[in-house]
Design an enzyme around this catalytic site. Structure first.
Site, short mmCIF file in Angstrom:
data_model
loop_
_atom_site.label_atom_id
_atom_site.label_comp_id
_atom_site.label_asym_id
_atom_site.label_seq_id
_atom_site.Cartn_x
_atom_site.Cartn_y
_atom_site.Cartn_z
N CYS A 152 85.36 20.63 45.33
CA CYS A 152 86.66 21.28 45.97
C CYS A 152 87.04 20.33 47.19
O CYS A 152 86.44 20.39 48.29
CB CYS A 152 86.52 22.67 46.59
SG CYS A 152 88.10 23.43 47.10
N HIS B 178 89.96 17.70 35.14
CA HIS B 178 91.12 17.94 35.10
C HIS B 178 91.94 16.98 33.99
O HIS B 178 91.36 16.21 33.46
CB HIS B 178 91.69 17.15 36.28
CG HIS B 178 91.34 17.87 37.70
ND1 HIS B 178 92.17 18.74 38.29
CD2 HIS B 178 90.14 17.63 38.56
CE1 HIS B 178 91.73 19.17 39.55
NE2 HIS B 178 90.40 18.59 39.67
N GLU C 14 94.40 25.97 38.77
CA GLU C 14 93.17 25.88 39.14
C GLU C 14 92.17 26.90 38.11
O GLU C 14 92.68 27.87 38.16
CB GLU C 14 92.67 26.00 40.60
CG GLU C 14 93.34 24.83 41.60
CD GLU C 14 92.60 24.80 42.77
OE1 GLU C 14 91.22 24.87 42.66
OE2 GLU C 14 93.09 24.92 43.63
N CYS D 223 95.72 21.74 46.18
CA CYS D 223 94.30 21.25 45.09
C CYS D 223 93.74 19.77 45.58
O CYS D 223 94.50 19.11 45.14
CB CYS D 223 94.25 21.48 43.81
SG CYS D 223 92.86 21.17 42.86
N GLY E 46 92.62 18.14 42.42
CA GLY E 46 93.78 17.69 41.75
C GLY E 46 94.53 16.61 42.32
O GLY E 46 95.23 15.92 41.18
#
Length: 270
Positions: free
Chosen positions: A74, A151, A201, A210, A213
């Protein structure tokens, strides 16, 4: 059992941090995490972060989404933890070791190398991850990458706000093509130095920002030759700077700050 927590956020992507670097903490169940994440009956957060001692790094960071599931990385939480720690550190995560460096309400995180091979995402079967021949409604031909979390990245010509990500996000997240589920990014290339992004997410839904991301989107865009080695990525909560170093590693820089501190009785969420 009463536990202390620290509430922090990075660009509005918010976390509850349990600091177990100096004292062992109980392991929370997925049901307890979901109850704590409830914004009406609990504390409310996108991710729960648990810090613990580590033999491989300065400390370890375990990351749980609001649905209780544990994930490998994260980016926004890594910056928050860097600001909380207050000095450069190596951090052990389920996605590998990362390096964090705080500074004046900001932090930079060395996220490591993006992984593009289909088993590393993972995908259910072999496919070109640079330009996947798949689509969901108006979202087509994404790129896929693992930056500690898996992703897919879709590029659109129109405003990213026009994409019904609240509907398409969960459909793509749970598609059988992605055995570990997937984070869904919808991006618009503004220039070779700027991207606008929205993210669904896995396990958390639509969030204001994010970090992984932003890294994933920059990595896929760079791989396709759409942007330069350093690019600003603007999400609903604000802007992150993502750069590729000479070895291809990803670095993310942006703000993080503490909101408040408190305590809760774990028995209330059992």
């Amino acid at each position: 059992m009463r536990l202390s927590f620290i509430k922090m956020h990075g660009l509005g992507n918010d976390f509850v941090i349990l600091d177990g670097r100096g004292a062992e903490l109980p392991r929370l169940s997925e049901a307890q995490i979901r109850a704590l994440a409830d914004r009406h009956r609990g504390i409310g957060f996108d991710q729960l972060i648990v810090l613990a001692p580590s033999d491989a790094a300065d400390f370890a960071m375990r990351i749980h989404n609001a649905d209780g599931g544990e994930v490998g990385a994260c980016g926004n939480a890594s910056r928050a933890v860097a600001v909380l720690h207050g000095k450069p550190a190596q951090v052990e995560t389920a996605g590998g070791l990362i390096a964090v460096r705080p500074g004046d309400g900001q932090a930079e995180v060395a996220m490591g190398q993006p992984r593009f091979e289909w088993p590393d995402i993972p995908l259910a079967y072999a496919m070109d991850t640079r330009d996947m021949p798949v689509g969901w409604d108006m979202l087509e031909r994404p790129g896929a990458v693992n930056v500690g979390n898996p992703h897919v990245v879709f590029f659109v010509d129109n405003d990213v706000a026009d994409v019904p990500l609240d509907r398409l996000g969960p459909e793509i997240e749970h598609d059988p093509m992605f055995p570990d589920r997937i984070n869904v990014n919808v991006a618009q290339i503004v220039s070779r130095e700027a991207i606008v992004l929205r993210v669904w997410e896995r396990g958390a839904g639509l969030t204001l920002a994010c970090g992984t991301g932003a890294c994933a989107t920059a990595a896929v865009a760079y791989r396709r030759g759409l942007v330069d080695a350093q690019v600003s990525v603007t999400l609903p909560g604000g802007t992150l700077i993502i750069r590729h170093d000479e070895g291809g590693g990803l670095h993310m820089a942006g703000p993080a700050q503490e909101s408040y501190r408190g305590t809760f009785d774990l028995d209330d969420f059992s």
